[in-house]
Design an enzyme around this catalytic site. Structure first.
Site, PDB file in Angstrom:
ATOM      1  CG  HIS A 178     -28.483  50.522  60.554  1.00 50.30           C
ATOM      2  ND1 HIS A 178     -27.984  49.428  59.899  1.00 50.30           N
ATOM      3  CD2 HIS A 178     -27.628  51.536  60.278  1.00 50.30           C
ATOM      4  CE1 HIS A 178     -26.868  49.746  59.272  1.00 50.30           C
ATOM      5  NE2 HIS A 178     -26.634  51.027  59.497  1.00 50.30           N
ATOM      6  CE1 TYR A 182     -28.898  38.940  60.760  1.00 50.99           C
ATOM      7  CE2 TYR A 182     -29.989  40.983  60.124  1.00 50.99           C
ATOM      8  CZ  TYR A 182     -29.218  40.264  61.015  1.00 50.99           C
ATOM      9  OH  TYR A 182     -28.746  40.879  62.144  1.00 50.99           O
ATOM     10  CE  LYS A 217     -32.299  40.346  70.191  1.00 48.90           C
ATOM     11  NZ  LYS A 217     -32.024  41.695  69.690  1.00 48.90           N
ATOM     12  CE1 TYR A 268     -31.373  41.944  63.845  1.00 48.36           C
ATOM     13  CE2 TYR A 268     -31.751  44.318  63.729  1.00 48.36           C
ATOM     14  CZ  TYR A 268     -30.956  43.212  63.468  1.00 48.36           C
ATOM     15  OH  TYR A 268     -29.743  43.375  62.844  1.00 48.36           O
ATOM     16  N   PRO A 274     -25.029  34.018  66.546  1.00 47.11           N
ATOM     17  CG  PRO A 274     -23.175  34.390  65.207  1.00 47.11           C
ATOM     18  CD  PRO A 274     -23.825  33.349  66.032  1.00 47.11           C
TER      19      PRO A 274
HETATM   20  C1  LIG Z   1     -16.283  35.101  66.791  1.00 49.76           C
HETATM   21  C2  LIG Z   1     -17.470  35.731  67.500  1.00 49.76           C
HETATM   22  C3  LIG Z   1     -18.363  36.550  66.778  1.00 49.76           C
HETATM   23  C4  LIG Z   1     -19.458  37.136  67.414  1.00 49.76           C
HETATM   24  N1  LIG Z   1     -20.325  37.925  66.698  1.00 49.76           N
HETATM   25  C5  LIG Z   1     -21.382  38.473  67.327  1.00 49.76           C
HETATM   26  C6  LIG Z   1     -22.298  39.298  66.624  1.00 49.76           C
HETATM   27  O1  LIG Z   1     -22.165  39.551  65.433  1.00 49.76           O
HETATM   28  N2  LIG Z   1     -23.349  39.823  67.330  1.00 49.76           N
HETATM   29  C7  LIG Z   1     -23.503  39.591  68.693  1.00 49.76           C
HETATM   30  O2  LIG Z   1     -24.436  40.125  69.328  1.00 49.76           O
HETATM   31  N3  LIG Z   1     -22.666  38.804  69.347  1.00 49.76           N
HETATM   32  C8  LIG Z   1     -21.617  38.268  68.703  1.00 49.76           C
HETATM   33  N4  LIG Z   1     -20.766  37.501  69.397  1.00 49.76           N
HETATM   34  C9  LIG Z   1     -21.034  37.331  70.798  1.00 49.76           C
HETATM   35  C10 LIG Z   1     -20.510  38.506  71.598  1.00 49.76           C
HETATM   36  O3  LIG Z   1     -19.296  38.939  71.085  1.00 49.76           O
HETATM   37  C11 LIG Z   1     -20.415  38.050  73.042  1.00 49.76           C
HETATM   38  O4  LIG Z   1     -21.727  37.749  73.463  1.00 49.76           O
HETATM   39  C12 LIG Z   1     -19.770  39.063  73.969  1.00 49.76           C
HETATM   40  O5  LIG Z   1     -18.397  39.155  73.721  1.00 49.76           O
HETATM   41  C13 LIG Z   1     -20.011  38.664  75.437  1.00 49.76           C
HETATM   42  O6  LIG Z   1     -19.233  39.465  76.277  1.00 49.76           O
HETATM   43  P1  LIG Z   1     -18.603  38.872  77.612  1.00 49.76           P
HETATM   44  O7  LIG Z   1     -17.920  40.021  78.246  1.00 49.76           O
HETATM   45  O8  LIG Z   1     -19.664  38.145  78.348  1.00 49.76           O
HETATM   46  O9  LIG Z   1     -17.576  37.764  77.152  1.00 49.76           O
HETATM   47  P2  LIG Z   1     -16.192  37.899  76.374  1.00 49.76           P
HETATM   48  O10 LIG Z   1     -16.257  39.023  75.390  1.00 49.76           O
HETATM   49  O11 LIG Z   1     -15.860  36.558  75.873  1.00 49.76           O
HETATM   50  O12 LIG Z   1     -15.143  38.345  77.485  1.00 49.76           O
HETATM   51  C14 LIG Z   1     -14.671  37.441  78.450  1.00 49.76           C
HETATM   52  C15 LIG Z   1     -13.274  37.850  78.879  1.00 49.76           C
HETATM   53  O13 LIG Z   1     -12.815  36.962  79.897  1.00 49.76           O
HETATM   54  C16 LIG Z   1     -11.474  36.611  79.631  1.00 49.76           C
HETATM   55  N5  LIG Z   1     -11.169  35.320  80.257  1.00 49.76           N
HETATM   56  C17 LIG Z   1     -11.458  34.079  79.793  1.00 49.76           C
HETATM   57  N6  LIG Z   1     -11.020  33.137  80.663  1.00 49.76           N
HETATM   58  C18 LIG Z   1     -10.447  33.809  81.691  1.00 49.76           C
HETATM   59  C19 LIG Z   1      -9.810  33.386  82.879  1.00 49.76           C
HETATM   60  N7  LIG Z   1      -9.676  32.080  83.171  1.00 49.76           N
HETATM   61  N8  LIG Z   1      -9.340  34.324  83.722  1.00 49.76           N
HETATM   62  C20 LIG Z   1      -9.471  35.646  83.441  1.00 49.76           C
HETATM   63  N9  LIG Z   1     -10.056  36.101  82.299  1.00 49.76           N
HETATM   64  C21 LIG Z   1     -10.526  35.196  81.447  1.00 49.76           C
HETATM   65  C22 LIG Z   1     -11.391  36.564  78.113  1.00 49.76           C
HETATM   66  O14 LIG Z   1     -10.067  36.715  77.646  1.00 49.76           O
HETATM   67  C23 LIG Z   1     -12.281  37.755  77.742  1.00 49.76           C
HETATM   68  O15 LIG Z   1     -11.549  38.963  77.631  1.00 49.76           O
HETATM   69  C24 LIG Z   1     -19.673  36.900  68.795  1.00 49.76           C
HETATM   70  C25 LIG Z   1     -18.784  36.083  69.508  1.00 49.76           C
HETATM   71  C26 LIG Z   1     -17.692  35.489  68.882  1.00 49.76           C
HETATM   72  C27 LIG Z   1     -16.750  34.601  69.674  1.00 49.76           C
END
Ligand SMILES: Cc1cc2nc3c(=O)[nH]c(=O)nc-3n(C[C@H](O)[C@H](O)[C@H](O)COP(=O)(O)OP(=O)(O)OC[C@H]3O[C@@H](n4cnc5c(N)ncnc54)[C@H](O)[C@@H]3O)c2cc1C
Length: 394
Positions: free
Chosen positions: A72, A200, A296, A383, A292
């Site tokens: 995009h 948006y 980011k 952005y 969200p």
């Molecule tokens: C509903 C929702 C919508 C979102 N929409 C957007 C969006 O539109 N745009 C955007 O940029 N960001 C969005 N985000 C944010 C984005 O998805 C996150 O920033 C991203 O997933 C971060 O990745 P991560 O690997 O740090 O964490 P996570 O994806 O949360 O991964 C963490 C992992 O650790 C595991 N875990 C948790 N506790 C334990 C434990 N005790 N032991 C072992 N494993 C464990 C979890 O099961 C998970 O698989 C959204 C988040 C949510 C919740």
């Protein structure tokens, strides 16, 4: 079991770190509390900055992304009956890539499975030990059997509700937090998007976002109350409300398509400082949350992972601790900039209860954005993603 880096969490942060370390010949074990299918079934982010795409290329997992993702060059703002298209490419030379977090996770999981690098899914009672010293241990149970991993470092990539951040003594962390008085109701539907860019919308009825995940799949959101429940919203009610908010230009083209998923997410800004305690390093949502609105969260997880990977590689290759010492301040610079932008987008686009002054500020800010190329450039620059911080501050 012994490894060099024990990674807690198999979300995008943990998987990407594991993949980069594997390419640098650094061993890791990933411990994930959920099943593989559960992790893959989560519907989350979808907008990748060009720096994140380059990192996925570097990790050798971008083939399918380049075949299927949508690039995009612009994004839209709908306000007061008008619609502004922000020319991201013209203003910054960069674009954003639409490719679901689920797909990123899938590609990374496949690469890890193909390499034979160890991952343990459905690991229960994961606990971190001794990370204040010069090595560390992680214990867990799997299928009823107790296990322990001895390691040099622990990467806490286990998201906001994970065990890693909670394992650090509270007195060693400074927490910064803002909880917003509303959430997002999101709907996923298999229907071709009638829009060619994300839109948006700030409307009198609240925020809405027209988004997509592929040429045949839309993801749309409306601001909702924190007390609201998904069961209160039929698909028809969702689309009716979405049409009222998204602006006249788009409303007539919005279909009444059936949902394949609906969920409500609260909005929060959160940072835990620092991101290091001894041999434990936090990365991604384990250390910070952004609302969200600025797209980011996933991108910030990717930049933390790049910095952690570079620090660990430099430790193993050059026996240098400098990168490890710099990790937290280096991350925090980019984190706070993304926090600022996400807070700004959230503040300008949502309806806040009982805030007449704030509403006038929004109107003034958005009128300025519609009229000023400088304001559009500032928004576009943030952005598409600010540049990564180089190691060593050079
Ligand atoms: C509903 C929702 C919508 C979102 N929409 C957007 C969006 O539109 N745009 C955007 O940029 N960001 C969005 N985000 C944010 C984005 O998805 C996150 O920033 C991203 O997933 C971060 O990745 P991560 O690997 O740090 O964490 P996570 O994806 O949360 O991964 C963490 C992992 O650790 C595991 N875990 C948790 N506790 C334990 C434990 N005790 N032991 C072992 N494993 C464990 C979890 O099961 C998970 O698989 C959204 C988040 C949510 C919740």
């Amino acid at each position: 079991m012994r490894t060099q880096v024990a990674i807690i969490g198999s979300g995008p942060a943990g998987l990407l770190l594991g993949r980069l370390l594997e390419l640098a010949c650094v061993q890791s074990v990933i411990l994930e509390s959920r099943s593989r299918d559960y992790v893959l079934g989560r519907i989350r982010a979808g907008v990748l900055e060009s720096g994140t795409v380059e990192l996925l290329e570097r990790a050798g997992v971008a083939k399918r992304l380049h075949e299927e993702a949508l690039v995009h060059d612009s994004c839209g703002i709908a306000f007061a009956g008008g619609q502004l298209s922000i020319d991201l490419k013209g203003l910054t030379g960069k674009s954003v890539t639409v490719y679901g977090q689920t797909e990123v996770t899938h590609d990374l999981m496949n690469a890890r499975a193909a390499s034979g690098a160890p991952s343990v899914y459905e690991a229960e009672d994961v606990a971190l030990h001794d990370f204040g010293g010069t090595s560390a241990r992680v214990s867990y149970r799997h299928q009823g059997v107790a296990h322990e991993v001895a390691c040099d470092f622990i990467a806490g990539c286990d998201g906001f509700h994970g065990v890693s951040r909670r394992s650090i003594p509270a007195s060693a962390l400074k927490i910064f937090e803002r909880v917003y008085p509303f959430g997002w109701l999101g709907l996923l539907s298999d229907v071709p998007p009638p829009w060619h860019e994300l839109i948006y919308a700030n409307s009198d009825r609240g925020f809405a976002l027209a988004s997509l995940r592929s040429p045949t799949r839309v993801r749309c959101y409306v601001q909702c109350s924190l007390e609201d429940r998904v069961e209160n919203w039929s698909d028809e009610q969702f689309w009716d409300e979405f049409r009222r908010r998204i602006g006249d230009e788009m409303a007539a083209r919005v279909p009444n398509a059936p949902s394949i998923e609906k969920s409500i997410a609260p909005l929060r800004s959160f940072v835990a400082e620092p991101l290091r305690f001894g041999r434990l390093f936090l990365a991604g949502d384990a250390a910070h949350i952004v609302p969200p609105t600025g797209a980011k969260g996933l991108n910030l997880a990717a930049s933390d992972v790049l910095y952690l990977y570079e620090s660990l590689r430099s430790f193993y290759r050059e026996k240098s601790e400098r990168g490890l010492d710099e990790y937290s301040p280096r991350c925090l610079k980019r984190i706070w900039r993304a926090e600022r932008f996400s807070w700004w987008m959230t503040s300008q686009l949502h309806r806040f209860p009982d805030d007449a002054f704030g509403r006038r500020m929004q109107e003034t800010e958005l009128e300025y954005l519609f009229e000023s190329r400088a304001a559009q450039q500032s928004m576009a620059e943030n952005y598409v993603g600010l540049p990564f911080e180089p190691m060593g501050g050079s």
